[in-house]
Design a protein around this motif. Structure first.
Motif, PDB file in Angstrom:
ATOM      1  N   ALA A 202     -54.695 -14.807 -69.420  1.00  0.00           N
ATOM      2  CA  ALA A 202     -55.937 -14.678 -68.658  1.00  0.00           C
ATOM      3  C   ALA A 202     -55.706 -13.951 -67.338  1.00  0.00           C
ATOM      4  CB  ALA A 202     -56.542 -16.064 -68.405  1.00  0.00           C
ATOM      5  N   ARG A 203     -54.617 -14.284 -66.645  1.00  0.00           N
ATOM      6  CA  ARG A 203     -54.326 -13.615 -65.367  1.00  0.00           C
ATOM      7  C   ARG A 203     -54.087 -12.125 -65.569  1.00  0.00           C
ATOM      8  NH1 ARG A 203     -51.131 -18.249 -64.833  1.00  0.00           N
ATOM      9  NH2 ARG A 203     -49.214 -17.053 -65.200  1.00  0.00           N
ATOM     10  N   ASN A 204     -53.433 -11.771 -66.654  1.00  0.00           N
ATOM     11  CA  ASN A 204     -53.161 -10.364 -66.904  1.00  0.00           C
ATOM     12  C   ASN A 204     -54.415  -9.602 -67.336  1.00  0.00           C
ATOM     13  OD1 ASN A 204     -50.097  -9.465 -66.808  1.00  0.00           O
ATOM     14  ND2 ASN A 204     -50.142 -11.616 -67.424  1.00  0.00           N
ATOM     15  N   LEU A 205     -55.373 -10.314 -67.926  1.00  0.00           N
ATOM     16  CA  LEU A 205     -56.634  -9.686 -68.310  1.00  0.00           C
ATOM     17  C   LEU A 205     -57.599  -9.546 -67.141  1.00  0.00           C
ATOM     18  CD1 LEU A 205     -57.215 -11.551 -71.677  1.00  0.00           C
ATOM     19  CD2 LEU A 205     -56.899  -9.081 -71.453  1.00  0.00           C
TER      20      LEU A 205
ATOM     21  N   LEU B  27     -61.564 -15.349 -75.086  1.00  0.00           N
ATOM     22  CA  LEU B  27     -60.950 -16.673 -75.056  1.00  0.00           C
ATOM     23  C   LEU B  27     -59.451 -16.533 -74.824  1.00  0.00           C
ATOM     24  CD1 LEU B  27     -62.685 -18.614 -77.983  1.00  0.00           C
ATOM     25  CD2 LEU B  27     -62.892 -19.051 -75.532  1.00  0.00           C
ATOM     26  N   ALA B  28     -59.045 -16.692 -73.583  1.00  0.00           N
ATOM     27  CA  ALA B  28     -57.622 -16.619 -73.232  1.00  0.00           C
ATOM     28  C   ALA B  28     -57.154 -17.997 -72.796  1.00  0.00           C
ATOM     29  CB  ALA B  28     -57.388 -15.587 -72.131  1.00  0.00           C
TER      30      ALA B  28
ATOM     31  N   ALA C 267     -53.819 -33.404 -81.057  1.00  0.00           N
ATOM     32  CA  ALA C 267     -54.848 -33.468 -80.010  1.00  0.00           C
ATOM     33  C   ALA C 267     -55.025 -32.108 -79.345  1.00  0.00           C
ATOM     34  CB  ALA C 267     -54.474 -34.525 -78.975  1.00  0.00           C
ATOM     35  N   ASP C 268     -53.917 -31.390 -79.123  1.00  0.00           N
ATOM     36  CA  ASP C 268     -54.000 -30.042 -78.543  1.00  0.00           C
ATOM     37  C   ASP C 268     -54.757 -29.107 -79.483  1.00  0.00           C
ATOM     38  OD1 ASP C 268     -52.494 -30.685 -76.252  1.00  0.00           O
ATOM     39  OD2 ASP C 268     -50.612 -30.363 -77.336  1.00  0.00           O
ATOM     40  N   PHE C 269     -54.451 -29.200 -80.773  1.00  0.00           N
ATOM     41  CA  PHE C 269     -55.148 -28.361 -81.748  1.00  0.00           C
ATOM     42  C   PHE C 269     -56.642 -28.683 -81.753  1.00  0.00           C
ATOM     43  CE2 PHE C 269     -51.060 -28.037 -84.498  1.00  0.00           C
ATOM     44  CZ  PHE C 269     -50.634 -26.945 -83.769  1.00  0.00           C
ATOM     45  N   ARG C 270     -56.969 -29.949 -81.672  1.00  0.00           N
ATOM     46  CA  ARG C 270     -58.375 -30.352 -81.695  1.00  0.00           C
ATOM     47  C   ARG C 270     -59.119 -29.828 -80.467  1.00  0.00           C
ATOM     48  NH1 ARG C 270     -62.387 -31.353 -85.204  1.00  0.00           N
ATOM     49  NH2 ARG C 270     -64.156 -31.624 -83.812  1.00  0.00           N
ATOM     50  N   ARG C 271     -58.465 -29.888 -79.313  1.00  0.00           N
ATOM     51  CA  ARG C 271     -59.108 -29.395 -78.095  1.00  0.00           C
ATOM     52  C   ARG C 271     -59.394 -27.903 -78.202  1.00  0.00           C
ATOM     53  NH1 ARG C 271     -55.961 -33.396 -75.493  1.00  0.00           N
ATOM     54  NH2 ARG C 271     -54.156 -32.017 -75.326  1.00  0.00           N
ATOM     55  N   GLU C 272     -58.439 -27.160 -78.771  1.00  0.00           N
ATOM     56  CA  GLU C 272     -58.682 -25.726 -78.913  1.00  0.00           C
ATOM     57  C   GLU C 272     -59.802 -25.464 -79.906  1.00  0.00           C
ATOM     58  OE1 GLU C 272     -56.431 -21.461 -79.346  1.00  0.00           O
ATOM     59  OE2 GLU C 272     -55.473 -23.181 -80.294  1.00  0.00           O
ATOM     60  N   LEU C 273     -59.829 -26.207 -81.007  1.00  0.00           N
ATOM     61  CA  LEU C 273     -60.914 -26.048 -81.971  1.00  0.00           C
ATOM     62  C   LEU C 273     -62.267 -26.292 -81.313  1.00  0.00           C
ATOM     63  CD1 LEU C 273     -62.038 -25.732 -84.848  1.00  0.00           C
ATOM     64  CD2 LEU C 273     -61.564 -28.162 -85.201  1.00  0.00           C
ATOM     65  N   ASP C 274     -62.373 -27.359 -80.521  1.00  0.00           N
ATOM     66  CA  ASP C 274     -63.629 -27.662 -79.840  1.00  0.00           C
ATOM     67  C   ASP C 274     -64.024 -26.528 -78.896  1.00  0.00           C
ATOM     68  OD1 ASP C 274     -63.752 -30.064 -81.175  1.00  0.00           O
ATOM     69  OD2 ASP C 274     -62.992 -31.259 -79.497  1.00  0.00           O
ATOM     70  N   LEU C 275     -63.035 -25.994 -78.165  1.00  0.00           N
ATOM     71  CA  LEU C 275     -63.298 -24.897 -77.233  1.00  0.00           C
ATOM     72  C   LEU C 275     -63.806 -23.661 -77.980  1.00  0.00           C
ATOM     73  CD1 LEU C 275     -62.990 -23.756 -74.282  1.00  0.00           C
ATOM     74  CD2 LEU C 275     -60.738 -22.948 -75.010  1.00  0.00           C
TER      75      LEU C 275
ATOM     76  N   MET D 229     -66.390  -8.496 -68.370  1.00  0.00           N
ATOM     77  CA  MET D 229     -66.284  -9.488 -69.429  1.00  0.00           C
ATOM     78  C   MET D 229     -65.994 -10.847 -68.820  1.00  0.00           C
ATOM     79  SD  MET D 229     -62.625  -8.463 -71.137  1.00  0.00           S
ATOM     80  CE  MET D 229     -61.063  -8.729 -70.316  1.00  0.00           C
ATOM     81  N   HIS D 230     -66.377 -11.872 -69.555  1.00  0.00           N
ATOM     82  CA  HIS D 230     -66.120 -13.227 -69.090  1.00  0.00           C
ATOM     83  C   HIS D 230     -64.825 -13.715 -69.723  1.00  0.00           C
ATOM     84  CE1 HIS D 230     -66.833 -17.273 -67.695  1.00  0.00           C
ATOM     85  NE2 HIS D 230     -66.672 -17.730 -68.919  1.00  0.00           N
ATOM     86  N   ILE D 231     -63.863 -14.116 -68.877  1.00  0.00           N
ATOM     87  CA  ILE D 231     -62.559 -14.555 -69.355  1.00  0.00           C
ATOM     88  C   ILE D 231     -62.505 -16.079 -69.276  1.00  0.00           C
ATOM     89  CG2 ILE D 231     -60.058 -14.449 -69.000  1.00  0.00           C
ATOM     90  CD1 ILE D 231     -60.542 -11.722 -67.602  1.00  0.00           C
ATOM     91  N   VAL D 232     -62.259 -16.711 -70.406  1.00  0.00           N
ATOM     92  CA  VAL D 232     -62.122 -18.164 -70.463  1.00  0.00           C
ATOM     93  C   VAL D 232     -60.633 -18.489 -70.405  1.00  0.00           C
ATOM     94  CG1 VAL D 232     -62.568 -20.251 -71.800  1.00  0.00           C
ATOM     95  CG2 VAL D 232     -64.198 -18.346 -71.860  1.00  0.00           C
ATOM     96  N   GLY D 233     -60.209 -19.209 -69.365  1.00  0.00           N
ATOM     97  CA  GLY D 233     -58.800 -19.555 -69.205  1.00  0.00           C
ATOM     98  C   GLY D 233     -58.268 -19.074 -67.873  1.00  0.00           C
ATOM     99  N   ASN D 234     -57.124 -19.618 -67.487  1.00  0.00           N
ATOM    100  CA  ASN D 234     -56.499 -19.217 -66.217  1.00  0.00           C
ATOM    101  C   ASN D 234     -54.982 -19.147 -66.329  1.00  0.00           C
ATOM    102  OD1 ASN D 234     -55.822 -21.912 -66.355  1.00  0.00           O
ATOM    103  ND2 ASN D 234     -57.069 -22.541 -64.598  1.00  0.00           N
ATOM    104  N   GLY D 235     -54.475 -19.003 -67.566  1.00  0.00           N
ATOM    105  CA  GLY D 235     -53.036 -18.959 -67.781  1.00  0.00           C
ATOM    106  C   GLY D 235     -52.478 -17.551 -67.753  1.00  0.00           C
TER     107      GLY D 235
END
Length: 272
Positions: A10-13, A26-27, A39-47, A1-7
């Motif tokens: 995501a590391r545990n997945l 989407l992790a 702004a944080d909420f907007r960035r996540e929505l865009d992602l 699977m493709h994991i989006v994120g590196n936090g």
């Protein structure tokens, strides 16, 4: 699977990366219920919408991690269930529900997993357990009177995700939690014992408590009952997965009910 994120999640997945090739997970995004900006909420929505469009175009399944926290279920009468209307009571909860709704209308093949409070090595300092541990170690801890939280070891959450994906689940919303809400003051008790300190408690009458229903999860993956989900002792299993700088004597003493850790965290038989 493709994991989006590196936090943290995501590391545990990452050990599952070679499995479920038809899936995007989407992790990444907002994981902090307090202090998050528009702004944080907007960035996540865009992602989220970007990946929804890609998955709708190529047919891959998209996994989105929402929340089963008080922010989502705090106003629900009785256990928070996936099949009942919710009225989120925090900006974070409203944001996550909005993302769920946008995904449902996106045309992508989505699986929404509403997470309890993850616990494990390497989690961010702003999350519940690291924050409480730091405050207890410093000798003064802020506690919301009557507040309770559903804790789940991140390794157990990854096991559950793996099983749900292996079962081909799509187009559903599922709570991924233990089903047992533990009072935050009991978490502080555990931290004090393990750290060998007694912290001054600053009590605030703003706490919220709710129980997360795991009926649907247990129906889909009945073997998760072997992890102790729904039992009063599961929170000890989750807490003991979190590394602390603990004096040897405290490690030896343990806590009543520590038998909840007999099944290794993240272990649930074969996943092949």
């Amino acid at each position: 699977m493709h994991i989006v994120g590196n936090g943290f999640l995501a590391r545990n997945l990452a050990p599952l990366a070679a499995r479920h090739p038809d899936t995007v997970v989407l992790a990444a995004g907002v994981s902090w219920a307090d202090g998050t900006s528009d702004a944080d909420f907007r960035r996540e929505l865009d992602l989220v919408l970007t990946w929804a469009r890609r998955c709708a175009a190529d047919g891959r399944r998209l996994v989105f991690f929402s929340t089963a926290s008080t922010g989502m279920y705090g106003r629900v009468a009785g256990p928070g269930r996936e099949d009942v209307p919710v009225e989120p009571c925090t900006p974070y909860g409203r944001h996550k529900l909005h993302l769920e709704e946008r995904l449902a209308a996106s045309g992508a093949d989505c699986l929404v997993l509403r997470l309890g409070h993850l616990v494990g090595p390497g989690q961010p300092a702003h999350q519940l357990l690291p924050m409480l541990a730091r405050q207890v170690a410093e000798g003064r801890v802020r506690v919301h009177r009557g507040a309770s939280r559903d804790l789940i070891a991140v390794a157990d959450a990854v096991t559950v995700v793996d099983r749900l994906l292996a079962g081909g689940l799509r187009g559903e919303t599922v709570n991924v939690a233990s089903g047992n809400a533990v009072p935050v003051e009991r978490i502080v008790d555990w931290l004090e014992q393990r750290l060998g300190v007694r912290a001054q408690r600053e009590l605030h009458d703003t706490g919220g408590q709710h129980t997360i229903s795991t009926d649907k999860l247990l129906g889909l993956v009945p073997e998760v009952a072997d992890l102790g989900f729904g039992t009063d002792g599961y929170h000890l299993r989750a807490l003991e997965s979190f590394p602390l700088d603990v004096p040897p004597a405290a490690q030896a003493d343990g806590l009543p009910g520590s038998s909840a850790t007999q099944v290794p965290v993240g272990t649930l038989g074969s996943t092949t």
